[in-house]
Each structure stands twice: as C-alpha cells, then as structure tokens.
Design a protein around this motif. Structure first.
Motif, PDB file in Angstrom:
ATOM      1  N   LYS A 111       0.831  -1.198   0.000  1.00  0.00           N
ATOM      2  CA  LYS A 111       0.000   0.000   0.000  1.00  0.00           C
ATOM      3  C   LYS A 111       0.865   1.247   0.000  1.00  0.00           C
ATOM      4  O   LYS A 111       1.899   1.307   0.667  1.00  0.00           O
ATOM      5  CB  LYS A 111      -0.903  -0.002   1.237  1.00  0.00           C
ATOM      6  N   VAL A 112       0.433   2.249  -0.767  1.00  0.00           N
ATOM      7  CA  VAL A 112       1.087   3.558  -0.758  1.00  0.00           C
ATOM      8  C   VAL A 112       0.500   4.362   0.386  1.00  0.00           C
ATOM      9  O   VAL A 112      -0.706   4.598   0.449  1.00  0.00           O
ATOM     10  CB  VAL A 112       0.882   4.292  -2.093  1.00  0.00           C
ATOM     11  N   ASP A 113       1.358   4.779   1.300  1.00  0.00           N
ATOM     12  CA  ASP A 113       0.890   5.448   2.510  1.00  0.00           C
ATOM     13  C   ASP A 113       1.167   6.943   2.428  1.00  0.00           C
ATOM     14  O   ASP A 113       0.991   7.555   1.392  1.00  0.00           O
ATOM     15  CB  ASP A 113       1.564   4.814   3.727  1.00  0.00           C
ATOM     16  N   THR A 114       1.648   7.526   3.481  1.00  0.00           N
ATOM     17  CA  THR A 114       1.819   8.975   3.579  1.00  0.00           C
ATOM     18  C   THR A 114       2.927   9.481   2.666  1.00  0.00           C
ATOM     19  O   THR A 114       3.814   8.738   2.249  1.00  0.00           O
ATOM     20  CB  THR A 114       2.156   9.356   5.026  1.00  0.00           C
ATOM     21  N   ALA A 115       2.868  10.775   2.370  1.00  0.00           N
ATOM     22  CA  ALA A 115       3.902  11.397   1.542  1.00  0.00           C
ATOM     23  C   ALA A 115       5.212  11.460   2.300  1.00  0.00           C
ATOM     24  O   ALA A 115       5.250  11.668   3.508  1.00  0.00           O
ATOM     25  CB  ALA A 115       3.465  12.799   1.123  1.00  0.00           C
ATOM     26  N   LEU A 116       6.295  11.261   1.573  1.00  0.00           N
ATOM     27  CA  LEU A 116       7.610  11.293   2.197  1.00  0.00           C
ATOM     28  C   LEU A 116       8.050  12.725   2.449  1.00  0.00           C
ATOM     29  O   LEU A 116       7.744  13.633   1.687  1.00  0.00           O
ATOM     30  CB  LEU A 116       8.639  10.605   1.294  1.00  0.00           C
ATOM     31  N   GLY A 117       8.790  12.931   3.497  1.00  0.00           N
ATOM     32  CA  GLY A 117       9.355  14.236   3.811  1.00  0.00           C
ATOM     33  C   GLY A 117      10.807  14.082   4.197  1.00  0.00           C
ATOM     34  O   GLY A 117      11.405  13.012   4.071  1.00  0.00           O
ATOM     35  N   GLY A 118      11.408  15.172   4.669  1.00  0.00           N
ATOM     36  CA  GLY A 118      12.801  15.109   5.081  1.00  0.00           C
ATOM     37  C   GLY A 118      12.954  14.342   6.380  1.00  0.00           C
ATOM     38  O   GLY A 118      12.323  14.660   7.385  1.00  0.00           O
ATOM     39  N   ALA A 119      13.754  13.313   6.375  1.00  0.00           N
ATOM     40  CA  ALA A 119      13.965  12.497   7.567  1.00  0.00           C
ATOM     41  C   ALA A 119      15.082  13.087   8.419  1.00  0.00           C
ATOM     42  O   ALA A 119      16.003  13.728   7.911  1.00  0.00           O
ATOM     43  CB  ALA A 119      14.303  11.060   7.169  1.00  0.00           C
ATOM     44  N   GLU A 120      14.978  12.871   9.725  1.00  0.00           N
ATOM     45  CA  GLU A 120      15.999  13.358  10.644  1.00  0.00           C
ATOM     46  C   GLU A 120      17.263  12.518  10.504  1.00  0.00           C
ATOM     47  O   GLU A 120      17.202  11.293  10.424  1.00  0.00           O
ATOM     48  CB  GLU A 120      15.487  13.283  12.083  1.00  0.00           C
ATOM     49  N   ASN A 121      18.391  13.204  10.468  1.00  0.00           N
ATOM     50  CA  ASN A 121      19.674  12.517  10.440  1.00  0.00           C
ATOM     51  C   ASN A 121      20.056  12.167  11.879  1.00  0.00           C
ATOM     52  O   ASN A 121      20.224  13.064  12.709  1.00  0.00           O
ATOM     53  CB  ASN A 121      20.737  13.418   9.809  1.00  0.00           C
ATOM     54  N   PRO A 122      20.190  10.875  12.230  1.00  0.00           N
ATOM     55  CA  PRO A 122      20.501  10.512  13.620  1.00  0.00           C
ATOM     56  C   PRO A 122      21.777  11.159  14.131  1.00  0.00           C
ATOM     57  O   PRO A 122      21.861  11.537  15.308  1.00  0.00           O
ATOM     58  CB  PRO A 122      20.620   8.981  13.562  1.00  0.00           C
ATOM     59  N   GLN A 123      22.783  11.299  13.265  1.00  0.00           N
ATOM     60  CA  GLN A 123      24.034  11.909  13.691  1.00  0.00           C
ATOM     61  C   GLN A 123      23.831  13.373  14.056  1.00  0.00           C
ATOM     62  O   GLN A 123      24.377  13.862  15.057  1.00  0.00           O
ATOM     63  CB  GLN A 123      25.076  11.781  12.568  1.00  0.00           C
ATOM     64  N   GLU A 124      23.025  14.083  13.273  1.00  0.00           N
ATOM     65  CA  GLU A 124      22.754  15.490  13.568  1.00  0.00           C
ATOM     66  C   GLU A 124      21.957  15.634  14.863  1.00  0.00           C
ATOM     67  O   GLU A 124      22.180  16.574  15.629  1.00  0.00           O
ATOM     68  CB  GLU A 124      22.002  16.126  12.402  1.00  0.00           C
ATOM     69  N   VAL A 125      21.020  14.714  15.104  1.00  0.00           N
ATOM     70  CA  VAL A 125      20.250  14.758  16.350  1.00  0.00           C
ATOM     71  C   VAL A 125      21.163  14.549  17.550  1.00  0.00           C
ATOM     72  O   VAL A 125      21.061  15.242  18.573  1.00  0.00           O
ATOM     73  CB  VAL A 125      19.131  13.700  16.324  1.00  0.00           C
ATOM     74  N   THR A 126      22.089  13.597  17.440  1.00  0.00           N
ATOM     75  CA  THR A 126      23.027  13.336  18.534  1.00  0.00           C
ATOM     76  C   THR A 126      23.916  14.543  18.797  1.00  0.00           C
ATOM     77  O   THR A 126      24.133  14.939  19.953  1.00  0.00           O
ATOM     78  CB  THR A 126      23.889  12.106  18.197  1.00  0.00           C
ATOM     79  N   GLU A 127      24.428  15.150  17.734  1.00  0.00           N
ATOM     80  CA  GLU A 127      25.282  16.330  17.904  1.00  0.00           C
ATOM     81  C   GLU A 127      24.498  17.491  18.509  1.00  0.00           C
ATOM     82  O   GLU A 127      25.031  18.249  19.327  1.00  0.00           O
ATOM     83  CB  GLU A 127      25.866  16.732  16.549  1.00  0.00           C
ATOM     84  N   SER A 128      23.235  17.635  18.122  1.00  0.00           N
ATOM     85  CA  SER A 128      22.404  18.692  18.692  1.00  0.00           C
ATOM     86  C   SER A 128      22.178  18.470  20.184  1.00  0.00           C
ATOM     87  O   SER A 128      22.257  19.415  20.985  1.00  0.00           O
ATOM     88  CB  SER A 128      21.063  18.755  17.955  1.00  0.00           C
ATOM     89  N   ASN A 129      21.922  17.226  20.580  1.00  0.00           N
ATOM     90  CA  ASN A 129      21.715  16.928  22.002  1.00  0.00           C
ATOM     91  C   ASN A 129      22.980  17.177  22.810  1.00  0.00           C
ATOM     92  O   ASN A 129      22.926  17.688  23.937  1.00  0.00           O
ATOM     93  CB  ASN A 129      21.261  15.480  22.162  1.00  0.00           C
ATOM     94  N   ILE A 130      24.129  16.820  22.251  1.00  0.00           N
ATOM     95  CA  ILE A 130      25.401  17.072  22.944  1.00  0.00           C
ATOM     96  C   ILE A 130      25.637  18.570  23.097  1.00  0.00           C
ATOM     97  O   ILE A 130      26.127  19.043  24.130  1.00  0.00           O
ATOM     98  CB  ILE A 130      26.557  16.404  22.173  1.00  0.00           C
ATOM     99  N   TYR A 131      25.269  19.338  22.085  1.00  0.00           N
ATOM    100  CA  TYR A 131      25.439  20.795  22.143  1.00  0.00           C
ATOM    101  C   TYR A 131      24.638  21.391  23.296  1.00  0.00           C
ATOM    102  O   TYR A 131      25.147  22.215  24.069  1.00  0.00           O
ATOM    103  CB  TYR A 131      24.999  21.412  20.818  1.00  0.00           C
ATOM    104  N   PHE A 132      23.379  20.958  23.446  1.00  0.00           N
ATOM    105  CA  PHE A 132      22.551  21.489  24.524  1.00  0.00           C
ATOM    106  C   PHE A 132      23.098  21.079  25.889  1.00  0.00           C
ATOM    107  O   PHE A 132      23.061  21.869  26.841  1.00  0.00           O
ATOM    108  CB  PHE A 132      21.110  21.002  24.367  1.00  0.00           C
ATOM    109  N   ALA A 133      23.582  19.851  25.997  1.00  0.00           N
ATOM    110  CA  ALA A 133      24.125  19.392  27.272  1.00  0.00           C
ATOM    111  C   ALA A 133      25.359  20.200  27.668  1.00  0.00           C
ATOM    112  O   ALA A 133      25.533  20.570  28.835  1.00  0.00           O
ATOM    113  CB  ALA A 133      24.459  17.903  27.190  1.00  0.00           C
ATOM    114  N   GLU A 134      26.225  20.497  26.709  1.00  0.00           N
ATOM    115  CA  GLU A 134      27.428  21.276  27.007  1.00  0.00           C
ATOM    116  C   GLU A 134      27.093  22.740  27.270  1.00  0.00           C
ATOM    117  O   GLU A 134      27.677  23.375  28.148  1.00  0.00           O
ATOM    118  CB  GLU A 134      28.409  21.157  25.843  1.00  0.00           C
ATOM    119  N   MET A 135      26.138  23.281  26.518  1.00  0.00           N
ATOM    120  CA  MET A 135      25.784  24.688  26.688  1.00  0.00           C
ATOM    121  C   MET A 135      25.117  24.937  28.039  1.00  0.00           C
ATOM    122  O   MET A 135      25.395  25.939  28.713  1.00  0.00           O
ATOM    123  CB  MET A 135      24.852  25.126  25.561  1.00  0.00           C
TER     124      MET A 135
END
Length: 308
Positions: free
Chosen positions: A124-148
């Motif tokens: 079945k064709v389901d929902t329209a595709l969009g931009g997926a989150e890059n796991p590496q970018e999410v990890t780097e973003s979380n580390i940034y908040f923890a350090e800041m």
C-alpha cells in the motif's frame, strides 16, 4: 514636548537615510512549481513527481525471521500452508481484489490466490515522504545542549501505555502522610542524593523542548508583487539622486552619524571637546538632516515637476 522627542521628530530624513538599503531590491525566487494542480497538459506535468511512502506487510525482515525460526506446516497434499505466522495458499483461498470492467469502471471481486502465494499481505502507498531526521545530527544537537547548559547527557525515555492506577489524595492527606513518614524516620541515617541537572527526556531531540527554536507557519510571506519591486526601485533611484545633490560635508556627517554611538562622538570627530562636543554634534546632525531633506525634495521635484 520632551527634548529627545523633539530632536527625533526633526531627524526624520536622517532615519530614512540610515534605514534605506544600500542595494537594489531583489525579487524573491522560488523552486516551487507554478503549474496548477489540475493541469492535465502532459508536457507540463511530465517532470512532476510526488514521492510517497510504500508499506509492504509483512516486511522482508519479518518474512526472513519466520523462515529462520518458525515451524513449517503442510497439508495432506504435502503443500506448505504455514511457516511460523506466515500463511500460504493451497489454491483454494480467495482475497479481495479490484479489476476494470468492460465500461472502464472499477469493481471489487474475490480473486483466487495461486498455490504457494502468501496470504494476508499488503502493498500500500501510505503517507507522503518528507525530510527524515539525520541521527548523527540529532546526537550532535543533544550534545550541544548538554554542554551549553552544563547538564548530563540527554537520554530518551519512551512513554508507557499503562503507568498504573492514579491515586487521588487531598492536600491534608498528603501532609499527614509526610508527617508520619518523618516521625518514623531517623534523619541521621538518611542519605541525601543530589542529582545533577538534566534535560527533558520526553523527546529524542532536545531542541523540540525549546519552542522558541521551532519554525511555525504564519499568515504572511509569499513572493513580492512586481508593483512593489518597481516602487522600491523608484524610491531607491530618488534616494541616490538626493545623496548625489548633497554637500560633501553634510554627507560625511550623515555617514558618520549612522555609525556613531552619541552626539558627542560626532562633535569630537569635528574637533570639538567636552560639553561643547555634544552641542556641536547636535547642530551638525540637524544641519545635515535638513540638507538631505532639501535634496530629497529636489529629487522628487525633478522626477515629477507637478509635485508641490
């Protein structure tokens, strides 16, 4: 009238000089298609695509897991009818399907499944595709908040469907229970643990918890109308003509004032000192403002002599 308010009203031309951009207005471009959604011209819609998510059930990984771990069941004819939870046709089963009739309409019918076909599958064709989150970018973003914020590293904790029954208590009941707990506890033997500061764990991405960093929709936006672009170009030309007709000394004062932090700084740049520098800076700025105002009026008159 307040002294500063009076000076601000006198410097209306100077405000325009400072806020006018130093380049021509640029039209807004877009990579969105301008082809109407109901346009059926094959030449215009040939290059248009709409990527969508395609769901195949069961997945290839699920099929291979059952093949590797599931038990095999055969019927009396020796045909495989089940592997784990996967069921297969022996040629007698049917499933709902669709077909075109003679007049081109779609109708539903019971299609006989061939022998060996997997039953209960879905493509079945389901929902329209969009931009997926890059796991590496999410990890780097979380580390940034923890350090800041100088906190512990983020750890995502998934929610539970059932958290147990909620017990409702009143404020008085809670106070009584706490008082009873204190009376039965030897505080000298209690160990107090201070947990370090942490980050919200309800989302895999810490940035989602900071609403000020989220982009939302608004009622404005869109491309600039061509009439506005033409008007801005005319105003820009008028402004350049006015600047060209100004005296060099006054133009230098306006340019200097746009970067100066106080009237005193303008006066000092012209050789004045102390308290006299403030008053001199005021007079120089007002004179340059009046000169620019006159130059603007001359430029406007040159564009349209009928304007009074």
């Amino acid at each position: 009238m307040a002294r500063h308010a009076s000076l601000a009203e006198q410097l209306s031309a100077f405000r325009r000089y400072v806020t006018t951009p130093d380049h021509d207005p640029e039209p807004i471009s877009t990579n969105w298609t301008v082809t109407p959604a109901n346009d059926n011209n094959p030449e215009e819609v040939a290059e248009l695509r709409h990527e969508r998510k395609r769901i195949v059930t069961p997945s290839v990984a699920e099929i291979m897991r059952h093949v590797k771990e599931g038990d095999v069941e055969r019927n009396d004819a020796g045909q495989i009818v089940r592997i784990g939870k996967l069921r297969f046709s022996d040629g007698k089963q049917t499933e709902k399907a669709y077909r075109l009739t003679i007049d081109g309409k779609i109708e539903q019918y019971d299609a006989r499944m061939p022998t060996g076909a997997m039953l209960g599958t879905r493509d079945k064709v389901d929902t329209a595709l969009g931009g997926a989150e890059n796991p590496q970018e999410v990890t780097e973003s979380n580390i940034y908040f923890a350090e800041m914020l100088d906190t512990r590293q983020h750890k995502y904790v998934t929610g539970k469907k059932f958290r147990g029954e909620r017990v409702k208590t009143t404020r008085e009941e809670t106070k009584r229970e706490l008082a009873e707990a204190y009376s039965n506890t030897d505080m000298t033997k209690v160990t107090f643990i201070h947990y370090p500061d942490g980050l919200p764990c309800g989302s895999a991405k810490v940035a989602d918890s900071f609403l000020g960093m989220q982009k939302t929709t608004c009622s404005g936006g869109g491309s600039t109308m061509w009439q506005d672009i033409v008007s801005e170009r005319e105003e820009r030309k008028e402004w350049l003509d006015a600047v060209g007709n100004m005296a060099n000394d006054h133009l230098e004062i306006l340019t200097m004032s746009a970067k100066a932090s106080s009237l005193k700084q303008i006066g000092i740049a012209r050789g004045y000192k102390g308290q006299y520098a403030i008053e001199a800076g005021r007079r120089l700025l007002v004179a340059a403002n009046d000169n620019f105002q006159q130059a603007m009026e001359l430029a406007n008159y040159a564009k349209d002599p009928k304007t009074t």
